[in-house]
Design an enzyme around this catalytic site. Sequence first.
Site, short mmCIF file in Angstrom:
data_model
loop_
_atom_site.label_atom_id
_atom_site.label_comp_id
_atom_site.label_asym_id
_atom_site.label_seq_id
_atom_site.Cartn_x
_atom_site.Cartn_y
_atom_site.Cartn_z
N ASP A 24 10.98 -7.69 7.26
CA ASP A 24 10.57 -6.75 6.21
C ASP A 24 10.33 -5.35 6.76
O ASP A 24 10.10 -4.42 5.99
CB ASP A 24 9.31 -7.26 5.49
CG ASP A 24 8.20 -7.62 6.46
OD1 ASP A 24 8.41 -8.53 7.29
OD2 ASP A 24 7.13 -7.00 6.40
N LYS A 66 1.88 6.44 1.23
CA LYS A 66 1.38 5.21 1.87
C LYS A 66 -0.13 5.30 2.00
O LYS A 66 -0.62 6.22 2.67
CB LYS A 66 2.05 5.04 3.24
CG LYS A 66 1.66 3.79 3.98
CD LYS A 66 2.55 3.58 5.18
CE LYS A 66 2.11 2.40 6.02
NZ LYS A 66 2.97 2.23 7.21
N ASP A 119 -6.34 -3.97 1.07
CA ASP A 119 -7.02 -3.05 0.17
C ASP A 119 -6.12 -1.92 -0.32
O ASP A 119 -6.56 -1.02 -1.05
CB ASP A 119 -8.26 -2.47 0.86
CG ASP A 119 -7.92 -1.85 2.21
OD1 ASP A 119 -6.73 -1.65 2.50
OD2 ASP A 119 -8.86 -1.56 2.99
N GLY A 120 -4.88 -1.91 0.13
CA GLY A 120 -3.97 -0.86 -0.32
C GLY A 120 -4.18 0.48 0.36
O GLY A 120 -3.60 1.49 -0.03
N ARG A 151 5.73 9.99 3.15
CA ARG A 151 6.89 9.77 4.01
C ARG A 151 8.19 9.83 3.23
O ARG A 151 8.22 9.62 2.01
CB ARG A 151 6.75 8.51 4.86
CG ARG A 151 6.53 7.24 4.12
CD ARG A 151 6.44 6.06 5.10
NE ARG A 151 6.51 4.80 4.38
CZ ARG A 151 6.52 3.62 4.95
NH1 ARG A 151 6.49 3.51 6.26
NH2 ARG A 151 6.58 2.51 4.22
N ARG A 166 0.83 -1.22 0.00
CA ARG A 166 0.00 0.00 0.00
C ARG A 166 0.85 1.26 0.00
O ARG A 166 0.38 2.34 0.33
CB ARG A 166 -0.92 0.00 1.20
CG ARG A 166 -0.17 -0.23 2.51
CD ARG A 166 -1.11 -0.03 3.65
NE ARG A 166 -0.54 -0.52 4.88
CZ ARG A 166 -1.07 -0.29 6.05
NH1 ARG A 166 -2.17 0.41 6.14
NH2 ARG A 166 -0.51 -0.75 7.14
P1 AMP Z 1 3.42 -4.21 8.08
O1 AMP Z 1 3.83 -5.27 9.01
O2 AMP Z 1 2.32 -3.32 8.56
O3 AMP Z 1 4.60 -3.36 7.68
O4 AMP Z 1 2.82 -4.91 6.76
C1 AMP Z 1 3.20 -6.15 6.27
C2 AMP Z 1 2.87 -6.28 4.81
O5 AMP Z 1 1.47 -6.20 4.58
C3 AMP Z 1 3.50 -5.23 3.92
O6 AMP Z 1 3.91 -5.85 2.75
C4 AMP Z 1 2.38 -4.26 3.69
O7 AMP Z 1 2.53 -3.55 2.49
C5 AMP Z 1 1.18 -5.17 3.65
N1 AMP Z 1 -0.07 -4.48 4.06
C6 AMP Z 1 -0.43 -4.10 5.30
N2 AMP Z 1 -1.64 -3.52 5.28
C7 AMP Z 1 -2.07 -3.53 4.00
C8 AMP Z 1 -3.25 -3.08 3.32
N3 AMP Z 1 -4.24 -2.50 3.97
N4 AMP Z 1 -3.31 -3.26 2.00
C9 AMP Z 1 -2.32 -3.86 1.32
N5 AMP Z 1 -1.20 -4.31 1.89
C10 AMP Z 1 -1.06 -4.14 3.21
MG MG Z 2 6.01 -3.24 6.70
#
Ligand code: AMP
Ligand code: MG
Length: 517
Positions: A276, A132, A144-145, A195, A112
């Site tokens: 990640d 973001k 949902d991005g 960001r 996203r």
């Molecule tokens: P995070 O641990 O929040 O950094 O997210 C882990 C992964 O999930 C990353 O690849 C994010 O881009 C993806 N992600 C988290 N929330 C969403 C969302 N609402 N839509 C699409 N991808 C998401």
């Molecule tokens: Mg992440």
Amino acid sequence: MLSTQKDSLQSHNASNISSKPLFYELEFSNRFHSLGNDFFSVQEPDGLENPELVHINPSAAQLLDYSADSLNNSKFCYFAAGHLIPENCQPVAAIYAGHQFGHFVPQLGDGRALLLGEIKNSAAQYWEIQLKGVGATPYSRQGDGRAVLRSTIREYLCSEAMYGLGIPTTRALAIVNSQEKVWREQLESGAALVRLSPSFIRFGSFELFASRSQTDKVQQLADFVIQHYYPDILKQSNNKQINPYQLFLSSVIEKTALMIAHWQAVGFAHGVMNTDNMSVLGLTLDYGPFGFLDTYQRDFICNHSDHQGRYSFQKQPGIALWNLTRFAETLLSLMTIDEAKQALAAFEAQFTDHYLSLMEQKLGFFQSAGNNEEAQERSTLVLSLLNLMEKNQVDYSLLFRRLSGSIIAEPRPAIRDMFLDRETFDNWHQHYIRLLDKDSLPERQRREKMNRINPKYILRNYMAQIAIDKATHDNDYSEVDKLLKLMLNPFDEHPQMEHYAGLPPDWATEISVSCSS
Ligand code: AMP
Ligand code: MG
């Protein structure tokens, strides 16, 4: 005379700023593109419906040579919301992999967030710009991005709070809110965060190619990061005849050790230390369910979804090493196992040295210990205070700030009374004075220095929650504004904000933060 000089300086800056092109007309570069399309997917943003630019951070704007005012226009709003893509930008979503809660996920990526490009500022620094929350990408999986306003405000305030505290971090430039409705546990507003970071490359970026045995891509990525972000490595490796990739690994290890030492010393828990979310530049990255300690509690878990406490406060240094080990494994086509092990072996001492040095400074020791015995005594002093704080449920930041403001020889009741077991505290305090007496720094100077390392203000969850409630219910961003200013200068006195310098209110314990953002 002085004031004329200042005036002319200001008008110079102002004219500089006003003569700059509108943001979206800027010359964007994108060195990340040069890696080629194995490293990302080109992705048009899905702009937010009826966007409203609700906050701009002057401190981050300055990094791009802009004032907040000069960004406060509809063009920038449409840019930030993903509608207006500058001609020379090609938005991309980066691909990566990662260990999430200990399990390897072979393919992740910016689900996203989109990288629009980078801007070179007048100091010749490059800042990558990400949006973001501007729609799904090939890496969104079930997502949902989108990003909701609540979590966008949290990331906005916390990245700037970390910056204000002197902790390496990505930065936050602006927030747009919108009429886009996003479903989490309930319907919420979709928002976007602009960001900035020199780079968003993660440990997981390396893991992706290593796990696919694409060692040429691992090398290409390592070369890219070395060339642009660790340029000294090439010189060093020539001079010392050391494998440049081992130096690269060592540099990432050292930056990570320093970052984690800062987290532990300030009482910050990240919440989702998946590989990640670990920056190869040692920057605090991807703010989700973070939390600052209120009372000192080693096993503090800020993430409601972290049932096992994998990412509890005390585990962060160990997890950092675990993550670095996964990172080192990705480089094994470029170095021997012994070289990797040797680099990793440095982490523990680097972390401990940085951490103890920060903790000693928090207690007012700004000169190095006279001898080994004294150094040992100091670290015992730190650890025994932490034990005492934990047993007595003492507020972490408040205690250190109160110590900074007191005449050390006689602790004010305001400090002593924070402990139920006052006798043990008195004993600790006597020991403390004895050690501090050996340090020749004049009292006033010491207090000034202590007040520059012990923040008066930290971003406690309840404070962010007040700002979020006002924004979501009343479209009122005044609290975001106040908190941002406060958090950018957390060591200073702010008489109007004194209410945020004390203990959190009782209702604060009911706030729960999870990964859902
Ligand atoms: P995070 O641990 O929040 O950094 O997210 C882990 C992964 O999930 C990353 O690849 C994010 O881009 C993806 N992600 C988290 N929330 C969403 C969302 N609402 N839509 C699409 N991808 C998401
Ligand atoms: Mg992440």
